[in-house]
Design a protein around this motif. Structure first.
Motif, PDB file in Angstrom:
ATOM      1  N   LEU A 157      38.522  44.100  44.133  1.00  0.00           N
ATOM      2  CA  LEU A 157      39.407  43.028  45.136  1.00  0.00           C
ATOM      3  C   LEU A 157      38.074  42.911  45.903  1.00  0.00           C
ATOM      4  O   LEU A 157      37.000  43.077  46.461  1.00  0.00           O
ATOM      5  CB  LEU A 157      40.076  45.182  45.910  1.00  0.00           C
ATOM      6  CG  LEU A 157      41.308  45.368  45.690  1.00  0.00           C
ATOM      7  CD1 LEU A 157      41.776  46.659  46.275  1.00  0.00           C
ATOM      8  CD2 LEU A 157      42.156  44.024  45.250  1.00  0.00           C
ATOM      9  N   GLN A 176      40.721  42.066  51.049  1.00  0.00           N
ATOM     10  CA  GLN A 176      41.946  42.250  50.293  1.00  0.00           C
ATOM     11  C   GLN A 176      41.944  44.065  50.988  1.00  0.00           C
ATOM     12  O   GLN A 176      42.286  45.071  49.900  1.00  0.00           O
ATOM     13  CB  GLN A 176      41.667  42.525  49.224  1.00  0.00           C
ATOM     14  CG  GLN A 176      41.856  40.801  48.191  1.00  0.00           C
ATOM     15  CD  GLN A 176      41.718  40.524  46.987  1.00  0.00           C
ATOM     16  OE1 GLN A 176      41.089  40.994  46.285  1.00  0.00           O
ATOM     17  NE2 GLN A 176      42.522  40.203  46.978  1.00  0.00           N
ATOM     18  N   ILE A 196      52.282  40.862  47.837  1.00  0.00           N
ATOM     19  CA  ILE A 196      50.861  41.102  47.444  1.00  0.00           C
ATOM     20  C   ILE A 196      51.035  40.044  46.387  1.00  0.00           C
ATOM     21  O   ILE A 196      51.825  39.680  45.410  1.00  0.00           O
ATOM     22  CB  ILE A 196      50.561  41.675  46.790  1.00  0.00           C
ATOM     23  CG1 ILE A 196      50.444  43.002  48.221  1.00  0.00           C
ATOM     24  CG2 ILE A 196      49.329  41.559  45.852  1.00  0.00           C
ATOM     25  CD1 ILE A 196      49.891  44.077  47.431  1.00  0.00           C
TER      26      ILE A 196
END
Length: 153
Positions: free
Chosen positions: A63, A67, A89
């Motif tokens: 990530l 995020q 998402i």
């Protein structure tokens, strides 16, 4: 161990072609380049630990700092169904594992379990990297340090 900074990943897998399952992890690392192996630590009895006992294929999205909301969502205790967690998402399906790979992640990997090592109240799952990609070179990594998500800089 709260003083040791760790990168944040989302580990995902497909359960019986019915539902996607995801879990935030900070205990993730590269183990070997030849063959390419990675390791993730899973709490015994967690949904992901139970799933990866039977399902050998899984994926990892590294990530980015933008995020944080994804990491927090999949780290919640007593959370809602995984189907709802993935609902808004953006992700693509892995070509080998069919597991969700988060769009905009710094790196994505598809893995197949090679070994499970009991370690106290956790299991270390070592996986062979089947595919790897770098979907986004933008931004820095999301980190976890002293009980909070953080960014470099």
């Amino acid at each position: 161990m709260s003083r040791l900074a760790g990168g944040v990943v989302l580990v995902t897998a497909r359960e019986d072609d019915l539902e996607d399952v995801g879990m935030t992890a900070t205990a993730f690392m590269s183990v070997s380049l030849d063959p390419p192996l990675v390791m993730v630590s899973l709490r015994n009895g967690s949904r992901m630990d139970d799933l990866l006992t039977d399902q050998p294929d899984w994926a990892v999205s590294v990530l980015s700092e933008s995020q944080r909301h994804i990491a927090g969502r999949f780290a919640m205790k007593g959370r809602i169904s995984d189907r709802l967690l993935f609902e808004d998402i953006p992700y693509a399906r892995g070509e080998v594992t069919d597991a969700p790979l988060v769009r905009g992640a710094l790196a994505v990997l598809e893995c197949r379990t090679e070994q499970r090592v009991p370690a106290g109240d956790h299991t270390l799952v070592i996986g062979r990297v089947l595919t790897a990609g770098v979907p986004s070179a933008e931004g820095g990594p999301l980190m976890y340090f002293r009980g909070r998500y953080r960014t470099l800089g």
